[in-house]
Design a protein around this motif. Structure first.
Motif, PDB file in Angstrom:
ATOM      1  N   SER A  19      44.889  39.866  47.194  1.00 14.53           N
ATOM      2  CA  SER A  19      44.791  41.167  46.125  1.00 14.53           C
ATOM      3  C   SER A  19      45.188  41.235  43.883  1.00 14.53           C
ATOM      4  O   SER A  19      44.383  41.207  43.347  1.00 14.53           O
ATOM      5  CB  SER A  19      45.568  42.936  45.600  1.00 14.53           C
ATOM      6  OG  SER A  19      46.909  42.626  46.182  1.00 14.53           O
ATOM      7  N   THR A  20      45.905  40.374  43.572  1.00 16.03           N
ATOM      8  CA  THR A  20      45.782  39.341  42.484  1.00 16.03           C
ATOM      9  C   THR A  20      45.589  38.498  42.051  1.00 16.03           C
ATOM     10  O   THR A  20      45.371  38.683  41.192  1.00 16.03           O
ATOM     11  CB  THR A  20      47.650  39.199  42.260  1.00 16.03           C
ATOM     12  OG1 THR A  20      48.894  40.094  42.988  1.00 16.03           O
ATOM     13  CG2 THR A  20      47.951  38.344  40.854  1.00 16.03           C
ATOM     14  N   LEU A  21      44.637  38.048  42.778  1.00 14.16           N
ATOM     15  CA  LEU A  21      43.575  36.581  42.504  1.00 14.16           C
ATOM     16  C   LEU A  21      42.276  37.674  41.986  1.00 14.16           C
ATOM     17  O   LEU A  21      40.839  37.303  40.969  1.00 14.16           O
ATOM     18  CB  LEU A  21      43.455  35.924  43.571  1.00 14.16           C
ATOM     19  CG  LEU A  21      44.878  35.054  43.831  1.00 14.16           C
ATOM     20  CD1 LEU A  21      44.712  34.123  45.276  1.00 14.16           C
ATOM     21  CD2 LEU A  21      44.959  33.964  41.853  1.00 14.16           C
ATOM     22  N   GLN A  22      42.483  38.401  43.405  1.00 14.86           N
ATOM     23  CA  GLN A  22      40.940  39.400  43.004  1.00 14.86           C
ATOM     24  C   GLN A  22      40.677  40.037  41.726  1.00 14.86           C
ATOM     25  O   GLN A  22      39.784  40.277  40.901  1.00 14.86           O
ATOM     26  CB  GLN A  22      40.710  40.306  44.308  1.00 14.86           C
ATOM     27  CG  GLN A  22      39.245  40.959  44.211  1.00 14.86           C
ATOM     28  CD  GLN A  22      39.140  42.414  45.136  1.00 14.86           C
ATOM     29  OE1 GLN A  22      40.694  42.920  45.408  1.00 14.86           O
ATOM     30  NE2 GLN A  22      38.486  42.456  45.710  1.00 14.86           N
ATOM     31  N   GLU A  23      42.057  40.612  41.253  1.00 18.30           N
ATOM     32  CA  GLU A  23      41.896  41.048  40.345  1.00 18.30           C
ATOM     33  C   GLU A  23      41.963  40.056  38.919  1.00 18.30           C
ATOM     34  O   GLU A  23      41.260  40.757  37.522  1.00 18.30           O
ATOM     35  CB  GLU A  23      43.075  41.917  39.686  1.00 18.30           C
ATOM     36  CG  GLU A  23      42.718  43.077  38.318  1.00 18.30           C
ATOM     37  CD  GLU A  23      44.068  43.476  38.234  1.00 18.30           C
ATOM     38  OE1 GLU A  23      44.427  44.239  37.478  1.00 18.30           O
ATOM     39  OE2 GLU A  23      45.699  43.490  39.435  1.00 18.30           O
ATOM     40  N   MET A 240      42.093  29.893  45.921  1.00 15.87           N
ATOM     41  CA  MET A 240      42.920  30.422  46.761  1.00 15.87           C
ATOM     42  C   MET A 240      42.840  31.771  46.993  1.00 15.87           C
ATOM     43  O   MET A 240      43.668  32.347  47.942  1.00 15.87           O
ATOM     44  CB  MET A 240      44.638  31.267  45.766  1.00 15.87           C
ATOM     45  CG  MET A 240      45.340  29.036  45.100  1.00 15.87           C
ATOM     46  SD  MET A 240      46.480  29.149  44.034  1.00 15.87           S
ATOM     47  CE  MET A 240      47.614  30.052  44.701  1.00 15.87           C
ATOM     48  N   PHE A 241      42.203  32.678  46.831  1.00 11.65           N
ATOM     49  CA  PHE A 241      41.624  34.473  46.627  1.00 11.65           C
ATOM     50  C   PHE A 241      40.989  33.544  47.744  1.00 11.65           C
ATOM     51  O   PHE A 241      41.599  34.596  49.267  1.00 11.65           O
ATOM     52  CB  PHE A 241      40.555  34.616  45.585  1.00 11.65           C
ATOM     53  CG  PHE A 241      39.865  35.694  46.224  1.00 11.65           C
ATOM     54  CD1 PHE A 241      40.431  36.815  46.064  1.00 11.65           C
ATOM     55  CD2 PHE A 241      38.587  35.431  46.141  1.00 11.65           C
ATOM     56  CE1 PHE A 241      39.648  37.458  46.392  1.00 11.65           C
ATOM     57  CE2 PHE A 241      37.668  36.439  46.478  1.00 11.65           C
ATOM     58  CZ  PHE A 241      38.263  38.051  46.387  1.00 11.65           C
ATOM     59  N   SER A 275      50.525  46.658  46.407  1.00 13.43           N
ATOM     60  CA  SER A 275      49.494  46.591  45.799  1.00 13.43           C
ATOM     61  C   SER A 275      48.599  46.630  44.306  1.00 13.43           C
ATOM     62  O   SER A 275      48.588  46.313  43.237  1.00 13.43           O
ATOM     63  CB  SER A 275      47.497  46.066  46.223  1.00 13.43           C
ATOM     64  OG  SER A 275      47.787  44.967  47.321  1.00 13.43           O
ATOM     65  N   ILE A 276      49.369  47.902  44.313  1.00  9.61           N
ATOM     66  CA  ILE A 276      48.941  49.425  42.862  1.00  9.61           C
ATOM     67  C   ILE A 276      50.045  48.911  42.576  1.00  9.61           C
ATOM     68  O   ILE A 276      50.112  48.582  41.058  1.00  9.61           O
ATOM     69  CB  ILE A 276      49.239  51.306  43.484  1.00  9.61           C
ATOM     70  CG1 ILE A 276      47.898  50.933  44.657  1.00  9.61           C
ATOM     71  CG2 ILE A 276      48.908  51.366  42.211  1.00  9.61           C
ATOM     72  CD1 ILE A 276      47.762  52.200  44.772  1.00  9.61           C
TER      73      ILE A 276
END
Length: 380
Positions: A19-23, A240-241, A275-276
């Motif tokens: 989720s961090t990499l997606q953002e 990595m994502f 994640s939030i």
């Protein structure tokens, strides 16, 4: 106990990193020219390729099972699901240009709304009363979150907009069609497992998206390669994502097989909330008190759904343990349990399937039932 810690830790590490990499990939800028990676089909293709490969490795090396024997009908069904899945993802990625990541994550907790709607419209399925209460709580919470916009001046440069939320809703609507179609595929073909769906659906998605990208009138593939060549850090983030998302699915399957869907659902819910939190504190997004309260309403609704599922499973397990004779009352309890647990999750409860088989006069052993556990591969 160690297996449980590894499973939960694996889901948290993989999907929180994912989720961090997606953002980062979809909203951050790369290089001195401050360019964004805007090639959503390429991003989706790389993620599907990683998921298909890891799914194949999981089936062959972890489960040590042969691949599914494919027929024209099975290929047609997998391509049907893949087409819907491939169409859904770009809307989610594009929405991040207009809303921030916490808003998108919270909005995606509404996933059960279009799933229920599509199941009811397309396949005429019915749901228990508490499901509608859960949907109402989630819908009200997300609506309140969007209306109570923060006035704080943080580093958040993305203004939550109605257009961004519309993109998420389109993504969720298509996802609902994906999930309901997956339910139908699982119901009509018991040999198809969740791992098969992960591997073959994503393989079909790769074929469809490759055909789209190789269209000579479409410059996205060449532009994406040029971007990655001049911004190598983006290549690392995307790699990595894709790997984290695929590896996370393996932990999902292993957790489901060893600890059940209730544990998996609880872990998934807490992962989304974390994640939030990570997005808010790590990336500097601002949320006011009313938005935190709205978030609490959403997760209270999800928690109610988890509690009711557990209550339904207790009815099932007690019926099997007590070896009660098949009666009209028992059949009614089974039907209520199916309604409480949902059509897909119900197949993950071997006691339920064994009980239904007994009610229908079948002698299928519970061991065979356990081998056909499935999971919604789009839930994360």
């Amino acid at each position: 106990m160690l297996d449980f810690v590894v499973c939960v830790g694996g889901i948290y590490v993989c999907f929180l990193t994912w989720s961090t990499l997606q953002e980062r990939v979809t909203t951050s800028t790369y290089g001195a020219d401050h360019q964004r990676f805007q090639f959503t089909i390429v991003l989706n293709l790389l993620q599907a390729a990683a998921a298909s490969l890891v799914g194949f490795i999981y089936i062959r090396m972890v489960q040590r099972k042969p691949m599914l024997t494919m027929t024209k009908h099975r290929w047609r069904r997998f391509f049907q699901v893949a087409m819907l899945s491939s169409a859904a993802s770009p809307f989610g990625y594009m929405s991040l240009r207009y809303i921030n990541y916490p808003t998108m994550t919270l909005a995606k907790t509404c996933k059960m709304v279009p799933v229920m709607a599509m199941n009811k419209v397309l396949y005429g399925r019915h749901y228990a009363t508490h499901k509608y209460a859960v949907v109402a709580m989630i819908t009200m919470g997300v609506s309140a979150f969007m209306l109570c916009k923060s006035s704080a001046k943080g580093i958040d440069v993305v203004e939550n907009s109605a257009y961004g939320l519309l993109l998420v809703l389109v993504n969720l609507a298509i996802d609902g069609a994906v999930n309901s179609t997956q339910d139908q595929v699982f119901a009509e073909d018991p040999e198809i497992s969740g791992q098969h769906m992960m591997c073959l659906m994503n393989l079909c998605s790769c074929v469809l998206m490759s055909l789209w990208l190789l269209n000579p009138l479409n410059p996205e593939l060449s532009n994406a390669f040029q971007f990655l060549r001049t911004h190598p850090r983006a290549m690392t983030d995307i790699g990595m994502f894709a790997v984290c998302g695929a590896m996370g699915q393996c932990f999902v399957f292993y957790t489901l097989a060893n600890f059940g869907s209730l544990t998996l659902t609880t872990v998934t819910v807490t992962r989304k909330f974390l994640s939030i939190l990570i997005s808010v504190f790590y990336n500097g997004h601002s949320m006011n008190t009313r938005q935190w309260l709205a978030t609490s309403v959403v997760f209270a609704g999800i928690s109610l759904d988890v509690y009711m599922k557990q209550a339904a499973k207790r009815v099932i397990v007690h019926a099997v343990d007590d070896k009660r004779p098949v009666s009209a009352e028992l059949r009614e309890e089974v039907d209520e349990a199916v309604a409480e647990d949902g059509p897909l999750e119900a197949r993950d409860v071997p006691e339920l399937v064994a009980l239904r088989a007994g009610a229908n006069g079948s002698e299928e052993p519970a061991a065979a039932v356990r081998r056909r556990r499935v999971v919604d591969v789009a839930a994360s």
